[in-house]
Design a protein around this motif. Structure first.
Motif, PDB file in Angstrom:
ATOM      1  N   LEU A 277      16.746  -6.006  -4.864  1.00 42.26           N
ATOM      2  CA  LEU A 277      16.137  -6.305  -3.572  1.00 42.26           C
ATOM      3  C   LEU A 277      16.195  -5.046  -2.713  1.00 42.26           C
ATOM      4  N   ALA A 278      15.055  -4.590  -2.252  1.00 40.76           N
ATOM      5  CA  ALA A 278      15.011  -3.395  -1.402  1.00 40.76           C
ATOM      6  C   ALA A 278      14.358  -3.761  -0.083  1.00 40.76           C
ATOM      7  N   SER A 279      15.066  -3.511   1.006  1.00 38.11           N
ATOM      8  CA  SER A 279      14.581  -3.905   2.325  1.00 38.11           C
ATOM      9  C   SER A 279      15.142  -2.971   3.387  1.00 38.11           C
TER      10      SER A 279
ATOM     11  N   GLY B 281      14.406 -11.430   5.052  1.00 46.02           N
ATOM     12  CA  GLY B 281      13.832 -12.766   4.914  1.00 46.02           C
ATOM     13  C   GLY B 281      14.621 -13.625   3.940  1.00 46.02           C
ATOM     14  N   HIS B 282      13.902 -14.316   3.068  1.00 40.47           N
ATOM     15  CA  HIS B 282      14.530 -15.143   2.029  1.00 40.47           C
ATOM     16  C   HIS B 282      14.219 -14.563   0.654  1.00 40.47           C
ATOM     17  N   MET B 283      14.215 -13.240   0.574  1.00 42.90           N
ATOM     18  CA  MET B 283      13.778 -12.603  -0.661  1.00 42.90           C
ATOM     19  C   MET B 283      14.713 -12.884  -1.839  1.00 42.90           C
ATOM     20  N   GLU B 284      15.986 -13.184  -1.569  1.00 40.99           N
ATOM     21  CA  GLU B 284      16.897 -13.449  -2.682  1.00 40.99           C
ATOM     22  C   GLU B 284      16.534 -14.747  -3.395  1.00 40.99           C
TER      23      GLU B 284
ATOM     24  N   GLU C  68      11.969  -6.707  -5.839  1.00 41.13           N
ATOM     25  CA  GLU C  68      11.279  -7.233  -4.667  1.00 41.13           C
ATOM     26  C   GLU C  68      11.464  -6.302  -3.493  1.00 41.13           C
ATOM     27  N   LEU C  69      10.373  -6.041  -2.777  1.00 43.96           N
ATOM     28  CA  LEU C  69      10.380  -5.108  -1.652  1.00 43.96           C
ATOM     29  C   LEU C  69      10.028  -5.840  -0.360  1.00 43.96           C
ATOM     30  N   LYS C  70      10.734  -5.487   0.705  1.00 37.33           N
ATOM     31  CA  LYS C  70      10.434  -6.027   2.027  1.00 37.33           C
ATOM     32  C   LYS C  70      10.634  -4.913   3.053  1.00 37.33           C
TER      33      LYS C  70
ATOM     34  N   GLU D  18       0.804  -1.219   0.000  1.00 35.14           N
ATOM     35  CA  GLU D  18       0.000   0.000   0.000  1.00 35.14           C
ATOM     36  C   GLU D  18       0.838   1.270   0.000  1.00 35.14           C
ATOM     37  N   ASP D  19       2.042   1.208   0.575  1.00 39.65           N
ATOM     38  CA  ASP D  19       2.852   2.418   0.684  1.00 39.65           C
ATOM     39  C   ASP D  19       4.136   2.337  -0.143  1.00 39.65           C
ATOM     40  N   LEU D  20       5.066   1.459   0.249  1.00 42.99           N
ATOM     41  CA  LEU D  20       6.360   1.407  -0.427  1.00 42.99           C
ATOM     42  C   LEU D  20       6.213   1.111  -1.924  1.00 42.99           C
TER      43      LEU D  20
END
Length: 340
Positions: free
Chosen positions: A149-151, A85-88, A77-79, A28-30
């Motif tokens: 990957l953005a976190s 996490g395991h986003m990679e 991918e955003l977190k 909803e935001d990022l």
């Protein structure tokens, strides 16, 4: 790293917060904000889809799908978690899934995105203009799939995995987003973690150098195998070079050819730079560490009540020299090399 605000009277520390504490959500935001300013985390990129997923038997969706100026597909991918996490691993799966996209299919995907966002643009014309192409070029399209990957943070496990994958030819960028709060306003400190901007060119050159070295080793690696014959009859077929000494000794033993003279001949041989046969007590710790002798197995030759092991340190040249030496001593023994 802390952020400070400079005032007339002091350098004031700005408090770091978390996305959850600040009430910012991923989609909803990022995602909603970044898709309109994707250059913040992925320069020279055009977003062509969000929540993208068109594969069977999967409910997974790519947060943002893009294309860069070199016509490479970009998976974003955003977190908002504190470790990524395991986003990679998730992103690598997505990259594999979109790797077969064609330019025409991307035009359709982008057209759907434009319609969903009430943007009255021609999808194909916009893509061609972004790429600087006068017409589509499928041969140049989608040569690579890049991952962003953005976190809020990345665990050591994740960054180690990413660096290892990059070293083997993937292109994965990690962008850290630290939220801060100041006077009721949310600030974002956004920094590239991998690659580090100041040494990105150096890292790319090192990665390319390693890849070339691996390719060179692979292309020059000798994978030939040998067959061993006795009196014209095949006894061993397509054995590895590492087994050529062992199989030869086994053959001579089975044929009853190892007498005192032959035993001394074998004991003195060091064609492979190691003594051909050794007692276990003669095998050094270094020999064991690099598996130069199979001392974990049963003895490979028993002669005069003593147990011996056969060296397995064979290269292409030493294996060929050994076959010539054995054939000269034992005319009934012959070898055939097979290129693999």
């Amino acid at each position: 790293m802390a952020i400070y605000q400079v005032t007339d009277n002091e350098i004031k520390s700005i408090s770091r917060t978390t996305f959850s504490q600040s009430g910012l959500k991923e989609r909803e935001d990022l995602q909603r904000l970044l898709k309109h300013q994707i250059e913040i985390i992925s320069p020279d990129t055009l977003v062509v889809a969000e929540e993208f997923g068109e594969w069977d038997e999967s409910r997974r969706r790519i947060d943002l799908l893009g294309i860069d100026k070199k016509a490479n597909i970009v998976v974003i991918e955003l977190k908002r978690t504190e470790d990524g996490g395991h986003m990679e691993l998730q992103a690598v799966r997505y990259a594999a899934m979109v790797s077969t996209l064609t330019f025409d299919r991307l035009v359709d995907i982008y057209a759907d995105y434009l319609k969903a966002n009430s943007l009255e643009l021609d999808a194909e014309a916009s893509l061609l203009d972004f790429l600087g192409w006068s017409k589509k070029d499928e041969d140049e399209f989608g040569q690579e799939v890049k991952i962003v990957l953005a976190s809020a943070e990345f665990s050591r496990e994740l960054t180690t995995t990413v660096m290892w994958l990059n070293d083997y030819g993937l292109s994965i960028r990690c962008v850290r987003m630290h939220p801060y709060i100041s006077d009721g306003k949310i600030l974002l400190d956004i920094q590239s973690v991998i690659p580090i901007p100041e040494i990105e060119d150096y890292q790319v050159k090192i990665r390319e150098k390693r890849q070339k070295e691996r390719a060179s080793r692979s292309s020059s690696r000798d994978t030939s195998r040998y067959s061993i014959y006795f009196n014209g009859e095949q006894v061993y077929a397509h054995i590895q070079k590492s087994d050529i000494g062992y199989c030869t000794v086994q053959l001579l033993d089975e044929k009853g050819l190892i007498d005192h003279g032959v035993f001394e001949f074998l004991r003195a041989d060091n064609t492979c730079a190691f003594q051909l046969i050794k007692l276990e007590s003669e095998v050094t710790e270094t020999n064991k560490k690099y598996n130069k002798y199979r001392v974990s197995r049963d003895p490979e030759l028993i002669y005069d009540g003593e147990e011996y092991y056969v060296a397995r340190n064979w290269g292409k040249e030493s294996a060929q020299a050994f076959t010539v030496k054995i054939s000269n001593r034992f005319p009934l023994v012959s070898y055939e090399m097979h290129a693999e």
